[in-house]
Design a protein around this motif. Structure first.
Motif, PDB file in Angstrom:
ATOM      1  N   GLU A 134      -6.514 -13.176  13.588  1.00  0.00           N
ATOM      2  CA  GLU A 134      -5.506 -12.299  14.195  1.00  0.00           C
ATOM      3  C   GLU A 134      -6.034 -11.641  15.465  1.00  0.00           C
ATOM      4  OE1 GLU A 134      -4.307  -9.475  11.299  1.00  0.00           O
ATOM      5  OE2 GLU A 134      -3.396 -10.956   9.943  1.00  0.00           O
ATOM      6  N   ASP A 135      -7.375 -11.479  15.546  1.00  0.00           N
ATOM      7  CA  ASP A 135      -7.964 -10.773  16.681  1.00  0.00           C
ATOM      8  C   ASP A 135      -9.062 -11.554  17.407  1.00  0.00           C
ATOM      9  OD1 ASP A 135      -6.534  -8.216  16.283  1.00  0.00           O
ATOM     10  OD2 ASP A 135      -7.711  -8.123  14.436  1.00  0.00           O
ATOM     11  N   LEU A 136      -9.476 -12.681  16.826  1.00  0.00           N
ATOM     12  CA  LEU A 136     -10.600 -13.409  17.412  1.00  0.00           C
ATOM     13  C   LEU A 136     -10.256 -14.865  17.660  1.00  0.00           C
ATOM     14  CD1 LEU A 136     -13.493 -12.117  15.100  1.00  0.00           C
ATOM     15  CD2 LEU A 136     -13.045 -11.395  17.455  1.00  0.00           C
ATOM     16  N   PRO A 137     -10.897 -15.491  18.667  1.00  0.00           N
ATOM     17  CA  PRO A 137     -10.739 -16.934  18.852  1.00  0.00           C
ATOM     18  C   PRO A 137     -11.414 -17.684  17.708  1.00  0.00           C
ATOM     19  CG  PRO A 137     -12.353 -16.058  20.391  1.00  0.00           C
ATOM     20  CD  PRO A 137     -11.715 -14.877  19.726  1.00  0.00           C
ATOM     21  N   VAL A 138     -11.111 -18.975  17.593  1.00  0.00           N
ATOM     22  CA  VAL A 138     -11.565 -19.775  16.450  1.00  0.00           C
ATOM     23  C   VAL A 138     -13.088 -19.727  16.286  1.00  0.00           C
ATOM     24  CG1 VAL A 138     -11.753 -22.125  15.558  1.00  0.00           C
ATOM     25  CG2 VAL A 138      -9.581 -21.315  16.483  1.00  0.00           C
ATOM     26  N   LYS A 139     -13.829 -19.937  17.352  1.00  0.00           N
ATOM     27  CA  LYS A 139     -15.284 -20.021  17.255  1.00  0.00           C
ATOM     28  C   LYS A 139     -15.888 -18.716  16.752  1.00  0.00           C
ATOM     29  CE  LYS A 139     -19.406 -21.283  19.894  1.00  0.00           C
ATOM     30  NZ  LYS A 139     -19.934 -21.723  21.217  1.00  0.00           N
ATOM     31  N   GLN A 140     -15.432 -17.598  17.303  1.00  0.00           N
ATOM     32  CA  GLN A 140     -15.968 -16.305  16.889  1.00  0.00           C
ATOM     33  C   GLN A 140     -15.560 -15.974  15.459  1.00  0.00           C
ATOM     34  OE1 GLN A 140     -15.118 -13.179  19.676  1.00  0.00           O
ATOM     35  NE2 GLN A 140     -15.931 -14.317  21.427  1.00  0.00           N
ATOM     36  N   ALA A 141     -14.339 -16.351  15.085  1.00  0.00           N
ATOM     37  CA  ALA A 141     -13.876 -16.102  13.723  1.00  0.00           C
ATOM     38  C   ALA A 141     -14.734 -16.874  12.718  1.00  0.00           C
ATOM     39  CB  ALA A 141     -12.411 -16.503  13.585  1.00  0.00           C
ATOM     40  N   ALA A 142     -15.054 -18.122  13.044  1.00  0.00           N
ATOM     41  CA  ALA A 142     -15.888 -18.938  12.161  1.00  0.00           C
ATOM     42  C   ALA A 142     -17.296 -18.363  12.049  1.00  0.00           C
ATOM     43  CB  ALA A 142     -15.940 -20.368  12.663  1.00  0.00           C
ATOM     44  N   GLN A 143     -17.839 -17.905  13.168  1.00  0.00           N
ATOM     45  CA  GLN A 143     -19.181 -17.324  13.162  1.00  0.00           C
ATOM     46  C   GLN A 143     -19.233 -16.073  12.289  1.00  0.00           C
ATOM     47  OE1 GLN A 143     -19.792 -16.804  17.390  1.00  0.00           O
ATOM     48  NE2 GLN A 143     -21.008 -18.686  17.547  1.00  0.00           N
ATOM     49  N   LEU A 144     -18.246 -15.208  12.453  1.00  0.00           N
ATOM     50  CA  LEU A 144     -18.216 -13.971  11.672  1.00  0.00           C
ATOM     51  C   LEU A 144     -17.969 -14.264  10.189  1.00  0.00           C
ATOM     52  CD1 LEU A 144     -18.441 -10.951  11.642  1.00  0.00           C
ATOM     53  CD2 LEU A 144     -16.038 -10.772  12.323  1.00  0.00           C
ATOM     54  N   ALA A 145     -17.101 -15.214   9.906  1.00  0.00           N
ATOM     55  CA  ALA A 145     -16.826 -15.591   8.518  1.00  0.00           C
ATOM     56  C   ALA A 145     -18.082 -16.152   7.849  1.00  0.00           C
ATOM     57  CB  ALA A 145     -15.695 -16.612   8.462  1.00  0.00           C
ATOM     58  N   ALA A 146     -18.883 -16.891   8.610  1.00  0.00           N
ATOM     59  CA  ALA A 146     -20.130 -17.442   8.069  1.00  0.00           C
ATOM     60  C   ALA A 146     -21.088 -16.322   7.679  1.00  0.00           C
ATOM     61  CB  ALA A 146     -20.781 -18.369   9.090  1.00  0.00           C
ATOM     62  N   LYS A 147     -21.137 -15.265   8.497  1.00  0.00           N
ATOM     63  CA  LYS A 147     -21.997 -14.125   8.180  1.00  0.00           C
ATOM     64  C   LYS A 147     -21.494 -13.393   6.937  1.00  0.00           C
ATOM     65  CE  LYS A 147     -23.586 -13.246  12.910  1.00  0.00           C
ATOM     66  NZ  LYS A 147     -23.611 -12.269  14.038  1.00  0.00           N
ATOM     67  N   ILE A 148     -20.185 -13.284   6.807  1.00  0.00           N
ATOM     68  CA  ILE A 148     -19.596 -12.556   5.676  1.00  0.00           C
ATOM     69  C   ILE A 148     -19.766 -13.322   4.372  1.00  0.00           C
ATOM     70  CG2 ILE A 148     -17.419 -11.718   4.681  1.00  0.00           C
ATOM     71  CD1 ILE A 148     -16.484 -11.206   7.586  1.00  0.00           C
ATOM     72  N   THR A 149     -19.508 -14.623   4.416  1.00  0.00           N
ATOM     73  CA  THR A 149     -19.478 -15.419   3.177  1.00  0.00           C
ATOM     74  C   THR A 149     -20.792 -16.108   2.850  1.00  0.00           C
ATOM     75  OG1 THR A 149     -18.734 -17.436   4.306  1.00  0.00           O
ATOM     76  CG2 THR A 149     -17.024 -15.878   3.553  1.00  0.00           C
ATOM     77  N   GLY A 150     -21.624 -16.336   3.873  1.00  0.00           N
ATOM     78  CA  GLY A 150     -22.856 -17.094   3.660  1.00  0.00           C
ATOM     79  C   GLY A 150     -22.637 -18.595   3.658  1.00  0.00           C
ATOM     80  N   HIS A 151     -21.405 -19.028   3.979  1.00  0.00           N
ATOM     81  CA  HIS A 151     -21.110 -20.459   4.011  1.00  0.00           C
ATOM     82  C   HIS A 151     -21.373 -21.034   5.397  1.00  0.00           C
ATOM     83  CE1 HIS A 151     -18.169 -19.516   0.506  1.00  0.00           C
ATOM     84  NE2 HIS A 151     -19.388 -19.737   0.070  1.00  0.00           N
ATOM     85  N   LYS A 152     -21.389 -22.347   5.483  1.00  0.00           N
ATOM     86  CA  LYS A 152     -21.739 -23.011   6.731  1.00  0.00           C
ATOM     87  C   LYS A 152     -20.660 -22.789   7.795  1.00  0.00           C
ATOM     88  CE  LYS A 152     -24.661 -26.606   4.740  1.00  0.00           C
ATOM     89  NZ  LYS A 152     -25.884 -26.056   5.332  1.00  0.00           N
ATOM     90  N   LYS A 153     -21.133 -22.505   9.005  1.00  0.00           N
ATOM     91  CA  LYS A 153     -20.236 -22.188  10.117  1.00  0.00           C
ATOM     92  C   LYS A 153     -19.348 -23.379  10.473  1.00  0.00           C
ATOM     93  CE  LYS A 153     -22.020 -22.015  14.170  1.00  0.00           C
ATOM     94  NZ  LYS A 153     -22.853 -21.612  15.318  1.00  0.00           N
TER      95      LYS A 153
END
Length: 286
Positions: A255-274
């Motif tokens: 909703e607030d981030l482009p795809v690449k940044q959203a994936a990077q942040l999600a990887a930090k939150i979940t611990g899953h592969k970017k």
């Protein structure tokens, strides 16, 4: 003497990895470095002398071990200040990895001297890469305490430690360590034991702690040698629930981030592969 490009006539310390079993793992660069330096600081000069003789290296040796390395740090600094070059080796593998050398390297770097790694064999990395356990994140615990109570306390602290846990163990304590792991983690944890890495009887044992204890009971030869113990204590989670949670998090972030940044942040939150999260984010955007 090893030549240096620095304007200052100062020597360097070379951290040289040596074979952990198979002598063919000794790199050409490592051999040449040990031939060219003025001195070799060795954990056990008698052990290192046999290795040097095999490769026709006649460089002078002096001892550097756990009990004298703080004193030797100043001595090596004085040698380097005179333009003398020194190599540091342990009995096997990469120095400082559960071996002496930390105080020397720390002291020399603080004094502005050059410290050069000459990479090579490491039981930790050799075992981990062939274990079949996750390697994207791991924690190296070195050698564990000798007393059972302290050892169990260390093991219990791993329950919140992300990634694969790796530690070294000796033939004299491997049985007790397996019993402690069985008590702390039960049968849920996946274990891989690497024994005698790169040597004639190199063996990998896999299973729960109880299963490995049974292997020891069935074949006492499996207790011989030096061990690298690897532990994956993460519980298997429901993949479908995991997928839904990843999509929920990515939907919010997108909703607030482009795809690449959203994936990077999600990887930090979940611990899953970017990369996997990036593909999900692309699907959500389409």
């Amino acid at each position: 003497m090893v030549s240096h490009s620095s304007d200052e006539a100062r020597g360097a310390l070379y951290i040289v990895a040596t074979p952990i079993g198979n002598l063919e793992d000794f790199s050409v660069r490592a051999i040449n470095t040990l031939k060219k330096v003025d001195y070799i600081a060795a954990e056990d000069t008698r052990h290192t002398k046999r290795l040097l003789n095999h490769f026709d290296i006649d460089t002078r040796l002096f001892s550097l071990h756990d009990h004298n390395e703080r004193d030797k740090a100043s001595y090596i600094a004085e040698l380097l200040s005179q333009g003398v070059s020194v190599a540091l080796v342990s009995d096997a593998g990469t120095p400082l990895i559960s071996d002496p050398g930390y105080h020397v390297v720390s002291h020399l770097r603080n004094e502005g001297f050059t410290v050069v790694p000459v990479p090579g064999a490491s039981a930790l990395i050799a075992a981990l890469c062939a274990s079949g356990l996750p390697t994207d994140q791991f924690y190296f615990a070195g050698f564990l305490p000798a007393k059972t109570k302290s050892r169990k306390e260390v093991m219990a602290s791993w329950k919140t430690q992300p990634g694969t846990v790796v530690f070294y163990e000796s033939t004299h304590r491997i049985m007790e360590s397996m019993k402690d792991l069985a008590e702390v983690f039960g049968s849920s944890a996946k274990l891989v034991l690497a024994r005698e890495i790169t040597k004639t009887f190199e063996t990998f044992l896999s299973g729960s702690a109880d299963e490995i204890l049974q292997r020891f009971s069935d074949d006492a030869n499996q207790l011989k040698g030096e061990f690298v113990v690897m532990l994956d204590h993460r519980e298997e989670s429901d993949s479908e629930s995991e997928e839904l949670e990843n999509r929920r998090i990515l939907s919010i972030l997108l909703e607030d981030l482009p795809v690449k940044q959203a994936a990077q942040l999600a990887a930090k939150i979940t611990g899953h592969k970017k990369n996997a999260l990036y593909q999900i984010a692309l699907e959500l955007q389409s």
